[in-house]
Scaffold this motif. Structure first.
Motif, mmCIF file in Angstrom:
data_model
loop_
_atom_site.group_PDB
_atom_site.id
_atom_site.type_symbol
_atom_site.label_atom_id
_atom_site.label_comp_id
_atom_site.label_asym_id
_atom_site.label_seq_id
_atom_site.Cartn_x
_atom_site.Cartn_y
_atom_site.Cartn_z
ATOM 1 N N UNK A 1 -5.176 -37.655 -22.192
ATOM 2 C CA UNK A 1 -5.295 -38.860 -22.992
ATOM 3 C C UNK A 1 -6.718 -39.293 -23.267
ATOM 4 N N UNK A 2 -7.694 -38.623 -22.648
ATOM 5 C CA UNK A 2 -9.090 -38.964 -22.925
ATOM 6 C C UNK A 2 -9.470 -38.427 -24.302
ATOM 7 N N UNK A 3 -10.439 -39.047 -24.960
ATOM 8 C CA UNK A 3 -10.769 -38.654 -26.333
ATOM 9 C C UNK A 3 -11.452 -37.296 -26.453
ATOM 10 N N UNK A 4 -11.951 -36.746 -25.339
ATOM 11 C CA UNK A 4 -12.598 -35.434 -25.362
ATOM 12 C C UNK A 4 -12.390 -34.802 -23.987
ATOM 13 N N UNK A 5 -12.933 -33.591 -23.783
ATOM 14 C CA UNK A 5 -12.766 -32.982 -22.463
ATOM 15 C C UNK A 5 -14.082 -32.839 -21.717
ATOM 16 N N UNK A 6 -15.022 -33.724 -21.977
ATOM 17 C CA UNK A 6 -16.296 -33.696 -21.265
ATOM 18 C C UNK A 6 -16.119 -33.944 -19.768
ATOM 19 N N UNK A 7 -15.325 -34.959 -19.392
ATOM 20 C CA UNK A 7 -15.141 -35.255 -17.968
ATOM 21 C C UNK A 7 -14.339 -34.148 -17.276
ATOM 22 N N UNK A 8 -13.392 -33.568 -17.989
ATOM 23 C CA UNK A 8 -12.658 -32.410 -17.462
ATOM 24 C C UNK A 8 -13.643 -31.278 -17.164
ATOM 25 N N UNK A 9 -14.554 -31.016 -18.096
ATOM 26 C CA UNK A 9 -15.548 -29.952 -17.915
ATOM 27 C C UNK A 9 -16.420 -30.235 -16.705
ATOM 28 N N UNK A 10 -16.886 -31.460 -16.572
ATOM 29 C CA UNK A 10 -17.737 -31.810 -15.429
ATOM 30 C C UNK A 10 -16.974 -31.681 -14.111
ATOM 31 N N UNK A 11 -15.698 -32.016 -14.111
ATOM 32 C CA UNK A 11 -14.906 -31.997 -12.880
ATOM 33 C C UNK A 11 -14.737 -30.579 -12.328
ATOM 34 N N UNK A 12 -14.834 -29.573 -13.178
ATOM 35 C CA UNK A 12 -14.691 -28.183 -12.711
ATOM 36 C C UNK A 12 -15.896 -27.721 -11.894
ATOM 37 N N UNK A 13 -16.994 -28.476 -11.938
ATOM 38 C CA UNK A 13 -18.222 -28.082 -11.250
ATOM 39 C C UNK A 13 -18.008 -27.921 -9.747
ATOM 40 N N UNK A 14 -17.156 -28.735 -9.149
ATOM 41 C CA UNK A 14 -16.920 -28.632 -7.705
ATOM 42 C C UNK A 14 -16.374 -27.255 -7.336
ATOM 43 N N UNK A 15 -15.476 -26.728 -8.150
ATOM 44 C CA UNK A 15 -14.942 -25.385 -7.898
ATOM 45 C C UNK A 15 -16.042 -24.338 -8.058
ATOM 46 N N UNK A 16 -16.841 -24.467 -9.122
ATOM 47 C CA UNK A 16 -17.931 -23.505 -9.350
ATOM 48 C C UNK A 16 -18.907 -23.505 -8.172
ATOM 49 N N UNK A 17 -19.251 -24.693 -7.687
ATOM 50 C CA UNK A 17 -20.191 -24.779 -6.566
ATOM 51 C C UNK A 17 -19.610 -24.133 -5.308
ATOM 52 N N UNK A 18 -18.306 -24.303 -5.108
ATOM 53 C CA UNK A 18 -17.663 -23.734 -3.918
ATOM 54 C C UNK A 18 -17.672 -22.211 -3.942
ATOM 55 N N UNK A 19 -17.341 -21.629 -5.091
ATOM 56 C CA UNK A 19 -17.180 -20.170 -5.133
ATOM 57 C C UNK A 19 -18.468 -19.433 -5.545
ATOM 58 N N UNK A 20 -19.484 -20.162 -5.939
ATOM 59 C CA UNK A 20 -20.705 -19.491 -6.412
ATOM 60 C C UNK A 20 -21.279 -18.475 -5.424
ATOM 61 N N UNK A 21 -21.383 -18.795 -4.102
ATOM 62 C CA UNK A 21 -21.915 -17.780 -3.181
ATOM 63 C C UNK A 21 -21.084 -16.497 -3.178
ATOM 64 N N UNK A 22 -19.752 -16.626 -3.257
ATOM 65 C CA UNK A 22 -18.895 -15.436 -3.293
ATOM 66 C C UNK A 22 -19.132 -14.631 -4.565
ATOM 67 N N UNK A 23 -19.224 -15.341 -5.687
ATOM 68 C CA UNK A 23 -19.427 -14.660 -6.970
ATOM 69 C C UNK A 23 -20.761 -13.922 -6.972
ATOM 70 N N UNK A 24 -21.807 -14.594 -6.503
ATOM 71 C CA UNK A 24 -23.140 -13.973 -6.526
ATOM 72 C C UNK A 24 -23.213 -12.777 -5.578
ATOM 73 N N UNK A 25 -22.580 -12.891 -4.423
ATOM 74 C CA UNK A 25 -22.558 -11.773 -3.482
ATOM 75 C C UNK A 25 -21.797 -10.600 -4.076
ATOM 76 N N UNK A 26 -20.655 -10.893 -4.698
ATOM 77 C CA UNK A 26 -19.847 -9.848 -5.330
ATOM 78 C C UNK A 26 -20.620 -9.187 -6.472
ATOM 79 N N UNK A 27 -21.274 -9.989 -7.318
ATOM 80 C CA UNK A 27 -22.012 -9.458 -8.460
ATOM 81 C C UNK A 27 -23.186 -8.582 -8.010
ATOM 82 N N UNK A 28 -23.825 -8.974 -6.917
ATOM 83 C CA UNK A 28 -24.966 -8.194 -6.426
ATOM 84 C C UNK A 28 -24.523 -6.835 -5.905
ATOM 85 N N UNK A 29 -23.274 -6.753 -5.431
ATOM 86 C CA UNK A 29 -22.783 -5.493 -4.884
ATOM 87 C C UNK A 29 -22.022 -4.635 -5.867
ATOM 88 N N UNK A 30 -21.761 -5.166 -7.074
ATOM 89 C CA UNK A 30 -20.953 -4.383 -8.026
ATOM 90 C C UNK A 30 -21.828 -3.608 -8.999
#
Length: 195
Positions: A166-195
């Motif tokens: 119901x919000x007029x745009x998805x800016x706040x939705x986009x910002x809210x995903x940052x917590x997930x990105x911050x949580x998994x970033x070390x795993x992603x970077x470790x995986x990317x460095x080894x692939x």
């Protein structure tokens, strides 16, 4: 721009992305050094089986970013027009956010953003040395190789979409995903460095 709505994965998304990237590649042939540009389908629509907003995200990486007016002129033969964001502080319109641990200078986060409402597509034009450009590719590839995490990400996106319905745009939705990105970033970077 409506609030975020997550739909089931559509196997036509990669085909649409390829078609749109072909048009962008043809248009960008007019730019110096175009043979060295990188063209990529990024975001959730690039991960098989992952539910997403039905908007195809595309990325082009180039050594230097031409002025916005020049890119607008070159893209005139495509369906892409400049994107200005829903609000003055809309994330990712003129520059990307620095991810934790990034060491690049501020200029590396500058970008050019275009969209095609008719095609349901967004075009991100970034420098080849953009840490964020590397992040979105690594994240896409990590999700492709970790289906359990992809399912978890989809569940998080669906929950956030409901919270911001119901919000007029998805800016706040986009910002809210940052917590997930911050949580998994070390795993992603470790995986990317080894692939």
């Amino acid at each position: 721009m409506p609030s975020a709505v997550i739909v089931e994965y559509d196997s036509a998304w990669p085909l649409r992305a390829r078609h749109l990237l072909d048009g962008v590649r043809s248009a960008f042939a007019a730019l110096p050094g175009a043979d060295g540009f990188g063209y990529e389908h990024i975001g959730s629509t690039a991960v098989p089986g992952l539910g997403a907003k039905p908007i195809v995200d595309l990325q082009v990486r180039m050594p230097d970013l031409p002025p916005h007016a020049r890119l607008t002129e070159v893209l005139a033969s495509t369906p892409f027009v400049p994107a200005h964001g829903s609000r003055p502080d809309s994330p990712g319109v003129h520059r990307d956010s620095r991810r934790p641990g990034d060491q690049a200078d501020d200029a590396a986060y500058e970008k050019r953003l275009f969209h095609s409402p008719a095609e349901g597509a967004i075009l991100h034009v970034r420098r080849v040395d953009s840490p964020f450009a590397r992040w979105v590719v690594d994240f896409r590839d990590w999700l492709r190789c970790h289906p359990g995490q992809a399912r978890r990400y989809e569940q998080i996106k669906r929950r956030l979409a409901e919270e911001h319905a119901g919000e007029p745009d998805y800016d706040d939705y986009t910002r809210a995903k940052t917590a997930f990105f911050d949580e998994i970033q070390p795993q992603v970077r470790c995986w990317a460095a080894g692939s």
